[in-house]
Design a protein around this motif. Structure first.
Motif, PDB file in Angstrom:
ATOM      1  N   PHE A 199      63.166 -11.789  60.744  1.00 42.20           N
ATOM      2  CA  PHE A 199      64.136 -11.723  61.836  1.00 42.20           C
ATOM      3  C   PHE A 199      64.062 -10.403  62.588  1.00 42.20           C
ATOM      4  N   ALA A 200      64.205  -9.287  61.880  1.00 41.83           N
ATOM      5  CA  ALA A 200      64.279  -7.984  62.546  1.00 41.83           C
ATOM      6  C   ALA A 200      63.051  -7.708  63.399  1.00 41.83           C
ATOM      7  N   THR A 201      61.873  -8.008  62.872  1.00 40.00           N
ATOM      8  CA  THR A 201      60.647  -7.699  63.620  1.00 40.00           C
ATOM      9  C   THR A 201      60.376  -8.711  64.721  1.00 40.00           C
ATOM     10  N   SER A 202      61.190  -9.770  64.819  1.00 41.64           N
ATOM     11  CA  SER A 202      61.060 -10.737  65.904  1.00 41.64           C
ATOM     12  C   SER A 202      61.985 -10.417  67.073  1.00 41.64           C
ATOM     13  N   ILE A 203      62.869  -9.446  66.894  1.00 43.67           N
ATOM     14  CA  ILE A 203      63.829  -9.074  67.942  1.00 43.67           C
ATOM     15  C   ILE A 203      63.155  -8.150  68.947  1.00 43.67           C
ATOM     16  N   ALA A 204      63.345  -8.436  70.226  1.00 43.86           N
ATOM     17  CA  ALA A 204      62.686  -7.644  71.266  1.00 43.86           C
ATOM     18  C   ALA A 204      63.300  -6.251  71.408  1.00 43.86           C
ATOM     19  N   ASP A 205      64.629  -6.160  71.360  1.00 41.38           N
ATOM     20  CA  ASP A 205      65.297  -4.873  71.527  1.00 41.38           C
ATOM     21  C   ASP A 205      65.056  -3.999  70.296  1.00 41.38           C
ATOM     22  N   ARG A 206      64.381  -2.869  70.491  1.00 37.32           N
ATOM     23  CA  ARG A 206      63.978  -2.021  69.373  1.00 37.32           C
ATOM     24  C   ARG A 206      65.171  -1.542  68.553  1.00 37.32           C
ATOM     25  N   ARG A 207      66.223  -1.121  69.216  1.00 35.55           N
ATOM     26  CA  ARG A 207      67.359  -0.558  68.502  1.00 35.55           C
ATOM     27  C   ARG A 207      68.104  -1.631  67.715  1.00 35.55           C
ATOM     28  N   LEU A 208      68.265  -2.811  68.308  1.00 35.28           N
ATOM     29  CA  LEU A 208      68.895  -3.900  67.577  1.00 35.28           C
ATOM     30  C   LEU A 208      68.023  -4.325  66.398  1.00 35.28           C
ATOM     31  N   ALA A 209      66.714  -4.334  66.595  1.00 34.92           N
ATOM     32  CA  ALA A 209      65.798  -4.688  65.504  1.00 34.92           C
ATOM     33  C   ALA A 209      65.986  -3.739  64.323  1.00 34.92           C
ATOM     34  N   MET A 210      66.129  -2.460  64.594  1.00 31.87           N
ATOM     35  CA  MET A 210      66.340  -1.494  63.517  1.00 31.87           C
ATOM     36  C   MET A 210      67.683  -1.724  62.822  1.00 31.87           C
ATOM     37  N   GLU A 211      68.711  -2.031  63.607  1.00 34.98           N
ATOM     38  CA  GLU A 211      70.024  -2.308  63.009  1.00 34.98           C
ATOM     39  C   GLU A 211      69.947  -3.513  62.075  1.00 34.98           C
ATOM     40  N   GLY A 269      48.270  -5.268  69.157  1.00 31.68           N
ATOM     41  CA  GLY A 269      48.354  -5.978  70.418  1.00 31.68           C
ATOM     42  C   GLY A 269      49.177  -7.242  70.384  1.00 31.68           C
ATOM     43  N   ARG A 270      50.165  -7.333  69.414  1.00 34.12           N
ATOM     44  CA  ARG A 270      51.013  -8.519  69.312  1.00 34.12           C
ATOM     45  C   ARG A 270      52.399  -8.193  69.845  1.00 34.12           C
ATOM     46  N   PRO A 271      52.838  -8.840  70.936  1.00 32.96           N
ATOM     47  CA  PRO A 271      54.137  -8.533  71.524  1.00 32.96           C
ATOM     48  C   PRO A 271      55.283  -9.080  70.700  1.00 32.96           C
ATOM     49  N   ALA A 272      56.478  -8.477  70.832  1.00 34.83           N
ATOM     50  CA  ALA A 272      57.676  -9.018  70.210  1.00 34.83           C
ATOM     51  C   ALA A 272      58.083 -10.299  70.912  1.00 34.83           C
ATOM     52  N   MET A 273      58.942 -11.086  70.270  1.00 38.92           N
ATOM     53  CA  MET A 273      59.422 -12.309  70.880  1.00 38.92           C
ATOM     54  C   MET A 273      60.190 -11.973  72.152  1.00 38.92           C
ATOM     55  N   ALA A 274      60.036 -12.794  73.182  1.00 33.24           N
ATOM     56  CA  ALA A 274      60.674 -12.519  74.470  1.00 33.24           C
ATOM     57  C   ALA A 274      62.179 -12.422  74.303  1.00 33.24           C
ATOM     58  N   GLY A 275      62.788 -11.442  74.958  1.00 31.43           N
ATOM     59  CA  GLY A 275      64.226 -11.281  74.885  1.00 31.43           C
ATOM     60  C   GLY A 275      64.629  -9.994  75.566  1.00 31.43           C
TER      61      GLY A 275
END
Length: 294
Positions: free
Chosen positions: A219-231, A285-291
């Protein structure tokens, strides 16, 4: 006339087991999250008040909904959340789902099985994460992993507080079929120490939380927003630690909750772990999920 504030427990966001609107979250979004938290806290305090009559509790939950819908007699917490959500173009659906869970808390003291408990978590826990994801503009494809994590967090809280919930409200979240299979009655939750049979039930439920946490690990590594992903990475790490403790500690007689120093250490591990994973993915070179934004 009684208002939700009259039934307040005095508990705040810093007293919760998991971070709420921490400084990892973008500053401009924290006030909206806090409006949602204050609404949820007010509803929780109403539903959990040990002395208020069920009818009064339902009246106060109705006032919270009225405020959320913009009705003149609605509660201040509902009105504040309505204004905050409208400013961000957010749906009221998540808050309404939460109210369904709190109404169940007023009327329902027991859950027959794991499926019934998971249905409760669909309303009591999943809407919180879904709200935060929507606020950040994240993809709703993340909802299944969010729901698994939020359900695990909810059950972890239930297990930690199973003795307190029974003592204060006679409320039992441990599925009754699991207790019957172990030969345990609900009265066992009122003892000073859990029996081996009750420890087995709690351990079995902790193992099921572990399965939910494994489902939500990406879940966390699929979140686009870096700060939310860390939370989310912090929360997931704290949840894994608590689950491990519940496998080995008795919540009726031993401390399960983290101390401040433990929270800090685990938070650093969880947040930095997600950051490292994102950097590694970027190098590959793998982008995060769009968001939402990075």
């Amino acid at each position: 006339m009684t208002q939700a504030a009259d039934l307040a427990s005095g508990k705040g966001h810093k007293d919760e087991n998991f971070p709420v609107a921490s400084h990892l979250v973008r500053a401009e979004l924290r006030p909206t999250i806090m409006a949602f938290y204050r609404f949820a806290r007010a509803a929780d305090d109403v539903a959990d008040h040990p002395a208020a009559a069920p009818g009064m509790k339902l009246e106060q939950l109705a006032a919270l909904e009225a405020g959320l819908r913009g009705e003149a007699h609605g509660s201040p917490e509902g009105q504040a959340l309505r204004a905050a959500q409208q400013a961000r173009g957010l749906t009221e659906r998540h808050a309404l789902d939460l109210l369904e869970a709190f109404r169940r808390d007023v009327a329902q003291l027991h859950y027959p099985d794991w499926d019934g408990l998971m249905d409760y978590c669909r309303y009591s826990a999943a809407p919180v994460g879904r709200f935060v994801l929507d606020l950040h503009g994240e993809s709703r494809r993340l909802w299944p992993m969010n729901d698994a994590l939020c359900a695990a967090l909810q059950v972890i809280n239930h297990l930690q507080d199973c003795g307190k919930d029974y003592a204060a409200l006679r409320r039992v979240y441990l599925p009754l079929d699991a207790m019957r299979a172990a030969g345990v009655t609900v009265e066992a939750l009122g003892e000073a120490k859990a029996s081996p049979a009750l420890r087995g039930v709690i351990g079995g439920l902790a193992e099921r939380c572990g399965l939910l946490l494994r489902q939500s690990r990406p879940f966390a590594t699929s979140i686009a927003d870096r700060r939310l992903a860390m939370e989310v990475g912090v929360i997931h790490t704290l949840a894994e630690s608590l689950t491990e403790r519940l496998l080995h500690r008795d919540p009726l007689s031993e401390r399960v909750h983290h101390r401040k120093a433990e929270v800090l250490t685990l938070s650093l591990r969880g947040g930095l772990g997600v950051l490292a994973a994102r950097m590694g993915r970027r190098l590959r070179g793998r982008p995060a999920m769009a968001g939402g934004g990075a």
